[in-house]
Design an enzyme around this catalytic site. Structure first.
Site, PDB file in Angstrom:
ATOM      1  N   ASN A 208      25.130  40.312  50.971  1.00  0.00           N
ATOM      2  CA  ASN A 208      24.221  39.542  52.106  1.00  0.00           C
ATOM      3  C   ASN A 208      25.204  38.493  52.084  1.00  0.00           C
ATOM      4  O   ASN A 208      25.824  38.558  52.686  1.00  0.00           O
ATOM      5  CB  ASN A 208      23.236  39.494  50.877  1.00  0.00           C
ATOM      6  CG  ASN A 208      23.832  38.812  49.727  1.00  0.00           C
ATOM      7  OD1 ASN A 208      24.168  37.005  49.871  1.00  0.00           O
ATOM      8  ND2 ASN A 208      23.047  38.926  48.818  1.00  0.00           N
ATOM      9  N   LYS A 287      33.738  59.483  49.686  1.00  0.00           N
ATOM     10  CA  LYS A 287      33.708  58.751  50.710  1.00  0.00           C
ATOM     11  C   LYS A 287      32.000  59.809  51.647  1.00  0.00           C
ATOM     12  O   LYS A 287      32.358  61.428  51.652  1.00  0.00           O
ATOM     13  CB  LYS A 287      34.937  58.526  52.223  1.00  0.00           C
ATOM     14  CG  LYS A 287      34.190  57.499  52.898  1.00  0.00           C
ATOM     15  CD  LYS A 287      35.225  57.497  54.234  1.00  0.00           C
ATOM     16  CE  LYS A 287      34.401  57.244  55.452  1.00  0.00           C
ATOM     17  NZ  LYS A 287      35.742  57.652  56.462  1.00  0.00           N
ATOM     18  N   LYS A 335       8.668  31.244  40.319  1.00  0.00           N
ATOM     19  CA  LYS A 335       9.534  31.710  39.714  1.00  0.00           C
ATOM     20  C   LYS A 335      10.601  31.245  38.796  1.00  0.00           C
ATOM     21  O   LYS A 335      10.915  31.654  37.991  1.00  0.00           O
ATOM     22  CB  LYS A 335      11.124  31.926  41.059  1.00  0.00           C
ATOM     23  CG  LYS A 335      11.048  33.274  42.182  1.00  0.00           C
ATOM     24  CD  LYS A 335      12.198  32.813  42.340  1.00  0.00           C
ATOM     25  CE  LYS A 335      12.284  33.961  44.337  1.00  0.00           C
ATOM     26  NZ  LYS A 335      12.837  33.993  45.224  1.00  0.00           N
TER      27      LYS A 335
HETATM   28  N1  CTP Z   1      19.031  36.049  40.019  1.00  0.00           N
HETATM   29  C1  CTP Z   1      19.425  36.668  39.062  1.00  0.00           C
HETATM   30  N2  CTP Z   1      19.710  38.279  39.006  1.00  0.00           N
HETATM   31  C2  CTP Z   1      18.601  38.630  39.917  1.00  0.00           C
HETATM   32  C3  CTP Z   1      18.149  38.165  41.326  1.00  0.00           C
HETATM   33  C4  CTP Z   1      18.113  37.057  41.414  1.00  0.00           C
HETATM   34  O1  CTP Z   1      20.026  35.766  37.890  1.00  0.00           O
HETATM   35  N3  CTP Z   1      18.602  39.594  39.850  1.00  0.00           N
HETATM   36  C5  CTP Z   1      18.959  34.403  39.976  1.00  0.00           C
HETATM   37  C6  CTP Z   1      19.264  34.004  41.157  1.00  0.00           C
HETATM   38  O2  CTP Z   1      20.380  33.501  40.621  1.00  0.00           O
HETATM   39  C7  CTP Z   1      18.352  32.642  41.766  1.00  0.00           C
HETATM   40  C8  CTP Z   1      17.236  32.928  41.408  1.00  0.00           C
HETATM   41  O3  CTP Z   1      17.337  34.205  40.157  1.00  0.00           O
HETATM   42  O4  CTP Z   1      19.334  31.271  40.899  1.00  0.00           O
HETATM   43  C9  CTP Z   1      16.466  33.495  42.331  1.00  0.00           C
HETATM   44  O5  CTP Z   1      17.031  34.457  43.141  1.00  0.00           O
HETATM   45  P1  CTP Z   1      15.552  35.263  44.447  1.00  0.00           P
HETATM   46  O6  CTP Z   1      16.350  36.386  44.606  1.00  0.00           O
HETATM   47  O7  CTP Z   1      15.572  34.224  45.511  1.00  0.00           O
HETATM   48  O8  CTP Z   1      14.341  35.454  43.823  1.00  0.00           O
HETATM   49  P2  CTP Z   1      13.884  36.845  43.358  1.00  0.00           P
HETATM   50  O9  CTP Z   1      13.463  36.342  41.936  1.00  0.00           O
HETATM   51  O10 CTP Z   1      14.746  37.581  43.390  1.00  0.00           O
HETATM   52  O11 CTP Z   1      13.007  37.106  44.346  1.00  0.00           O
HETATM   53  P3  CTP Z   1      13.309  37.483  45.690  1.00  0.00           P
HETATM   54  O12 CTP Z   1      13.877  37.979  45.879  1.00  0.00           O
HETATM   55  O13 CTP Z   1      11.801  38.539  45.371  1.00  0.00           O
HETATM   56  O14 CTP Z   1      12.383  36.492  46.272  1.00  0.00           O
END
Ligand code: CTP
Length: 404
Positions: A208, A287, A335
């Site tokens: 990302n 690959k 969250k």
């Molecule tokens: N996070 C984590 N492990 C993951 C995904 C996210 O520890 N596999 C943590 C991120 O570092 C951040 C928080 O969770 O502090 C929120 O991450 P985000 O990606 O916004 O939330 P998600 O719960 O993954 O929700 P969504 O992608 O559905 O918005």
């Protein structure tokens, strides 16, 4: 941090005096107001005119001068300073300071100084190793003076070893650290930052846009505030902050292992990383070659690292981040509750000046009591400071709770 701060720079007579031009520039660039004092021998290496031009202030050289017709120079300079830097600091000035000798403007200002003083010794390796010099440095440190040890490398006298004046960035960083209240001393902060890379063949991965800037800013500020800091970082192009233990990882699974194996003793976890929620189900050894038609990649869920930390024993402060493109506050709040966080830092992808690649952010900090702190646009260093202020308040509350 240096914006509007009053710095007195004392330059003494070493070959590294030429680096003070760059140091003055950098202090000014960071917004400090700088007044320079030069000893007589410093003026053998550099002209006051250079530093006067760069600092935008007169350079002070004489003990018996009056500033603004009535203020005595050494007292006025000591009162002006919020920080004094002596760079380069010769063995001579260190010896005089340690012996309480005040026989020129610089040493007299040192005597009168109430603000913190940072000595940056620079000299030949043999001189630096001399027991008298080492004793003097110890003495100064015991009195509360700060010392930035010299760097190692080739010296002007053709020798190799410790004695070089550190790089300007290192001096400025040490200056900022001296000016920063150590209100996180005794804490161990683990920060995650950057994106993760989820490979599906030896040359390709899913990732990302995360730059890691927010997490690195948090790590740096926590370190400046006296915490021990471990930074678990996905791939970024950022230099690791000085004084921070860095652990480089690639995938979410690697990040998870790195974090969970380092939790012992950690009192604060700040998860700024943009962890990929999914990874390719299969990692091909070779690959993938293109063929006619489309290619379908199957993805499987990655473990949620912050959720796993939330379930672990040990009452540590957990701070998460939420980057959303809609329903910011509701999504962030759920969250926080779901993942057992103490604070969540929410930012809106659509907001100008917020998001992955920029140096600024617009954040809202939500807590478990339902408070929402909405902060204006600010640079990520300042935003990091505001997050740590909230962490500090929670740590204090926790300690009070334990006593009560
Ligand atoms: N996070 C984590 N492990 C993951 C995904 C996210 O520890 N596999 C943590 C991120 O570092 C951040 C928080 O969770 O502090 C929120 O991450 P985000 O990606 O916004 O939330 P998600 O719960 O993954 O929700 P969504 O992608 O559905 O918005």
């Amino acid at each position: 941090m240096l914006k509007g701060r009053h710095v007195v720079l004392g330059v003494t007579g070493g070959i590294a005096a030429y680096k003070c031009a760059e140091l003055t520039r950098e202090l000014i660039r960071r917004g400090a107001e700088v007044k320079v004092i030069m000893t007589e021998s410093a003026r053998e290496f550099m002209t006051p005119l250079t530093l006067q031009t760069l600092s935008g202030n007169p350079v002070y050289t004489e003990l018996f001068t009056l500033i603004r017709e009535q203020d005595i120079a050494h007292i006025a300079l000591a009162e002006f300073a919020e920080l004094m830097i002596v760079a380069p600091a010769t063995a001579n000035v260190i010896g005089k300071a340690a012996a309480g000798i005040a026989d020129d403007l610089l040493t007299t200002v040192l005597m009168a100084m109430k603000a913190p003083v940072l000595f940056c010794p620079a000299m030949n390796t043999q001189m630096y190793g001399n027991p008298a010099l080492q004793e003097n440095l110890k003495k100064l440190q015991a009195w509360g003076y700060h010392v930035l040890p010299p760097a190692s490398g080739p010296l002007a006298c053709k020798a190799e070893g410790q004695g070089r004046l550190p790089e300007v960035t290192a001096i400025v960083e040490a200056a900022v650290s001296v000016l920063t209240l150590k209100d996180l001393a005794g804490e161990h902060v683990l920060v995650t930052a950057g994106p993760t890379r989820e490979p599906f063949d030896p040359v390709r991965f899913i990732t990302n846009y995360s730059s890691g800037k927010m997490g690195y800013a948090v790590a740096l500020q926590a370190q400046r505030r006296g915490a021990r800091v471990t930074l678990v970082s996905g791939p970024t192009s950022l230099p690791p902050p000085d004084g921070v233990e860095i652990v480089n990882v690639g995938s979410a699974l690697e990040m998870r292992d790195a974090v969970l194996s380092r939790l012992a003793g950690v009192t604060v976890v700040i998860k700024a990383a943009a962890v990929a929620d999914y990874r390719p189900a299969a990692l091909r050894e070779q690959k993938i070659k293109k063929k006619g038609g489309s290619l379908t990649l199957e993805l499987e869920r990655n473990p949620d690292i912050i959720q796993e930390i939330g379930r672990k024993e040990g009452r540590r402060i957990i701070v998460g981040f939420a980057m959303e493109s809609e329903n910011l506050l509701e999504n962030a709040r759920s969250k926080m509750v779901e993942k057992n966080m103490d604070l969540i830092v929410a930012n809106d992808l659509r907001e100008e000046g917020a998001g992955f690649q920029c140096d600024t952010n617009v954040i809202k900090i939500l807590d478990r009591k339902g408070n929402i702190e909405e902060l204006p646009l600010m640079d990520k260093a300042e935003a990091a400071g505001r997050i740590l202020d909230r962490v500090r308040a929670l740590l204090k509350e926790k300690k009070r709770g334990r006593r009560g």
